[in-house]
Design an enzyme around this catalytic site. Structure first.
Site, PDB file in Angstrom:
ATOM      1  N   GLY A 248      -0.357   6.283  -7.624  1.00 39.46           N
ATOM      2  CA  GLY A 248      -1.598   7.416  -7.389  1.00 39.46           C
ATOM      3  C   GLY A 248      -2.493   6.942  -8.518  1.00 39.46           C
TER       4      GLY A 248
ATOM      5  N   ASP B   3      -9.641  -0.900   6.926  1.00 40.75           N
ATOM      6  CA  ASP B   3      -9.473   0.520   5.898  1.00 40.75           C
ATOM      7  C   ASP B   3     -10.553   0.242   4.974  1.00 40.75           C
ATOM      8  OD1 ASP B   3      -7.247  -1.670   5.524  1.00 40.75           O
ATOM      9  OD2 ASP B   3      -7.099  -0.207   3.458  1.00 40.75           O
ATOM     10  N   ASN B   4     -10.898  -0.962   4.606  1.00 37.43           N
ATOM     11  CA  ASN B   4     -12.030  -0.991   3.476  1.00 37.43           C
ATOM     12  C   ASN B   4     -13.442  -1.353   4.093  1.00 37.43           C
ATOM     13  OD1 ASN B   4     -10.102  -0.708   1.700  1.00 37.43           O
ATOM     14  ND2 ASN B   4      -9.472  -3.039   1.363  1.00 37.43           N
TER      15      ASN B   4
HETATM   16  P1  AMP Z   1      -6.597  -1.019  -1.290  1.00 37.43           P
HETATM   17  O1  AMP Z   1      -5.987  -2.339  -1.058  1.00 37.43           O
HETATM   18  O2  AMP Z   1      -7.099  -0.642  -2.502  1.00 37.43           O
HETATM   19  O3  AMP Z   1      -7.619  -0.806  -0.236  1.00 37.43           O
HETATM   20  O4  AMP Z   1      -5.301   0.166  -0.872  1.00 37.43           O
HETATM   21  C1  AMP Z   1      -4.585  -0.055   0.319  1.00 37.43           C
HETATM   22  C2  AMP Z   1      -3.834   1.281   0.376  1.00 37.43           C
HETATM   23  O5  AMP Z   1      -2.727   1.446  -0.691  1.00 37.43           O
HETATM   24  C3  AMP Z   1      -4.767   2.509   0.582  1.00 37.43           C
HETATM   25  O6  AMP Z   1      -4.029   3.477   1.341  1.00 37.43           O
HETATM   26  C4  AMP Z   1      -4.585   3.018  -0.965  1.00 37.43           C
HETATM   27  O7  AMP Z   1      -4.559   4.442  -1.197  1.00 37.43           O
HETATM   28  C5  AMP Z   1      -3.123   2.529  -1.251  1.00 37.43           C
HETATM   29  N1  AMP Z   1      -2.959   2.373  -2.810  1.00 37.43           N
HETATM   30  C6  AMP Z   1      -3.190   1.265  -3.584  1.00 37.43           C
HETATM   31  N2  AMP Z   1      -2.850   1.363  -4.665  1.00 37.43           N
HETATM   32  C7  AMP Z   1      -2.398   2.580  -4.903  1.00 37.43           C
HETATM   33  C8  AMP Z   1      -1.597   3.006  -5.803  1.00 37.43           C
HETATM   34  N3  AMP Z   1      -1.516   2.598  -7.099  1.00 37.43           N
HETATM   35  N4  AMP Z   1      -0.983   4.158  -5.781  1.00 37.43           N
HETATM   36  C9  AMP Z   1      -0.885   4.876  -4.370  1.00 37.43           C
HETATM   37  N5  AMP Z   1      -1.574   4.276  -3.473  1.00 37.43           N
HETATM   38  C10 AMP Z   1      -2.182   3.062  -3.667  1.00 37.43           C
HETATM   39 MG    MG Z   2      -8.943   0.348   0.365  1.00 35.64          MG
END
Ligand code: AMP
Ligand code: MG
Length: 589
Positions: free
Chosen positions: A205, A339-340
């Site tokens: 998180g 999702d991005n």
């Molecule tokens: P992202 O690659 O940053 O778009 O993240 C992809 C998914 O992983 C999203 O659902 C984020 O909320 C989750 N996520 C990324 N990093 C973390 C983290 N350190 N703790 C919890 N969830 C994460």
């Molecule tokens: Mg993301």
């Protein structure tokens, strides 16, 4: 019946008729009130003044006291069913859009590492002085909640690297609520790095300093480049240890946690709709879509039987425009998963992004992207893939005829993208007038130049910038001793052929002086972008609690079209240092 020309027309009309509210406010380079002012620093001050007086606000009207600052979570909470489970453990969630989730306060003393005065002034109606209080650091890091805030974590899914990944969601972000400013704009505030939520999967998180500095700087830099983006208000760093295996090679290091307070008109993504559609939660899918249309697409009538089709047409159009804009500044997002990808077609979720230096369509900013799926030259086609996934998500809400219409719209995506790319690159070369035969000639000129840049590995940003700064006479003389990127380009054996064509093309502009051309070009070709090495150098200092370079970069990148002494001294427009070549950026953040 839908056909290509009808759809293209629809897409073009969409640029005006269905323009989502957010698009209107982004600085257009032709706009004299744009932040990208003239080439002298003093010019930018008067520009800022003009911009300010347009809204008839003054510093005296800004709130100096956070006690009077209120957020509201009512609209988001009231519009949708909220997760029935009220506690903060990781789980699969169904039948809702949000789960209630409280930020976890950061450990240790907090430091305000960066703040965006522009966001405070123009979006939050706050006097930047409020950020100097301990209260602000608490609010902006999740230690204390702003009055009126009911923190929520959004449930979404997504296609990651081409495959359906199931439930994702805000795993380390908390939506704090909405703020409506004096101009009547409503913005949703989020903390990123603020602790676990039901969607954290195996993550902690948290976000670390390096990724948070990058998100803060890049979202602000993109805004000042005139590219639709989420914004960043502040960056708080803590002493909380966070473990990260930065390059996924088993080398785990202790880093420190940081939180970015970020804002967007909406954080809904393609994945927000995908998860509902995939799960067969069709009533909720309709509800979310109606909400998004009502709130963010004011030109689409709520009782229009084709509203979902118009919505789709707008997103297709705006996504093509956004990616063309990315390409026009050499920006590679790095992780173009669904999702991005925002439903408002703004740039969101800054991770392993990169600004291309030597021109190379195969530039991959993310070292974890082995196949180069998200290489810069593939962004337009990945956009198409993502829009196909959006259409699949909308499928249950469209009649067979509307589905056919949507397919036709999608077929027009590439044409809209190409049209926009041509527009942007013609502007980068200072080309005006739009005779049809000139369109083809211009496309040839642009393609020819890019091919030479690729062959000679010329720097993308500085080649265009130096073409803007050089007079026609200088170009003709071929004296590029002070112009390192043009010096590289001019080593190409076809350079003089291209230059003759270019100068001939420019000479056909009527009522245009060389100074006018230079002026036009300098206003669209930035001198400074957030190169990896610049971010890295600022991060290294930030990790030692020296935020001076973050502040300097933030300041410089707020006027990317204006030559600045401090930036020149720091070498931000010079040849990248040798160590820049060894830099790697991964998904780990
Ligand atoms: P992202 O690659 O940053 O778009 O993240 C992809 C998914 O992983 C999203 O659902 C984020 O909320 C989750 N996520 C990324 N990093 C973390 C983290 N350190 N703790 C919890 N969830 C994460
Ligand atoms: Mg993301």
């Amino acid at each position: 019946m839908w056909n290509i020309s009808c759809v293209l027309l629809c897409a073009l009309v969409a640029a005006t008729r269905f323009k989502p509210a957010h698009v209107l406010e982004f600085c257009q380079v032709a706009d004299p009130h744009c932040h990208s002012g003239e080439v002298e620093a003093s010019g930018s001050q008067s520009t800022a003044h003009a911009f300010r007086s347009r809204w008839n606000t003054s510093a005296a009207d800004l709130l100096r006291d956070l006690d009077h600052f209120r957020l509201s979570s009512k609209k988001l909470q009231g519009a949708f069913p909220i997760d029935e489970v009220d506690s903060n453990f990781i789980r699969t969630v169904n039948d809702c859009i949000f789960s209630k989730s409280t930020p976890t306060p950061m450990k240790g003393p907090l430091r305000l590492a960066a703040v965006s005065k522009d966001v405070l002034d123009w979006i939050l109606d706050l006097d930047v002085a409020v950020t100097q209080t301990d209260d602000f650091s608490q609010y902006a890091s999740g230690g204390v909640l702003f009055p009126g805030s009911v923190p929520l974590a959004h449930r979404y899914g997504g296609h990651q690297f081409g495959y359906w990944a199931g439930q994702l969601g805000d795993g380390r972000a908390h939506s704090l609520g909405q703020f409506t400013n004096r101009r009547g704009e409503t913005w949703e505030l989020q903390l990123k790095g603020s602790g676990k939520t039901p969607y954290s999967r195996s993550g902690d998180g948290r976000a670390v300093i390096r990724s948070s500095v990058r998100e803060f700087l890049c979202s602000e830099a993109m805004h000042f480049l005139g590219i639709p983006t989420s914004r960043a208000a502040s960056l708080i760093v803590s002493e909380e240890p966070v473990l990260r295996d930065q390059f996924y090679n088993g080398n785990v290091n202790t880093e420190r946690g940081a939180v970015v307070l970020r804002l967007a008109k909406s954080w809904f993504r393609i994945g927000s709709l995908e998860i509902l559609s995939r799960n067969g939660e069709i009533d909720l899918l309709r509800k979310l879509l109606d909400f998004v249309i009502e709130e963010h697409f004011p030109s689409i009538g709520s009782d229009d039987p084709d509203k979902y089709l118009f919505f789709y047409g707008t997103v297709v159009n705006e996504t093509a425009h956004l990616i063309a804009r990315w390409m026009s500044v050499g920006f590679a997002h790095g992780v173009c998963n669904t999702d991005n990808f925002s439903l408002l077609s703004i740039t969101i979720d800054y991770g392993p992004f990169g600004f291309m230096e030597s021109y190379n369509p195969n530039f991959i900013p993310n070292t974890s992207d082995d196949e180069g799926r998200y290489r810069i030259g593939a962004q337009a086609s990945v956009g198409l893939f993502n829009l196909e996934k959006l259409l699949q998500a909308l499928h249950p809400l469209l009649s067979p005829q509307q589905q056919q219409g949507a397919q036709t719209i999608l077929k027009g995506y590439n044409d809209v993208y190409q049209m926009r790319i041509q527009q942007l690159f013609r502007a980068k070369l200072g080309l005006v007038s739009e005779e049809e035969e000139e369109g083809e000639e211009d496309a040839y000129l642009i393609g020819f130049l890019l091919k030479m840049m690729e062959d000679s590995r010329s720097d993308f940003t500085m080649t265009f910038r130096q073409l803007s700064e050089a007079s026609a006479k200088q170009l003709l003389n071929g004296d590029f001793t002070q112009m390192w990127a043009l010096d590289d380009l001019s080593s190409h054996k076809l350079f003089t052929d291209w230059l003759s064509m270019y100068l001939l093309r420019l000479s056909r502009h009527q009522n245009d002086s060389d100074l006018d051309r230079q002026h036009r070009m300098k206003n669209v070709n930035p001198r400074y972008v957030l190169r990896n090495w610049m971010a890295e150098s600022a991060i290294r200092k930030a990790e030692m609690n020296d935020f001076s370079e973050v502040t300097l970069l933030h300041h410089v990148l707020s006027s990317p079209f204006v030559t600045q002494e401090t930036a020149e001294e720091a070498g931000y427009a010079a040849t990248p240092p040798l160590w820049a070549k060894r830099l790697k950026v991964s998904c780990s953040s």
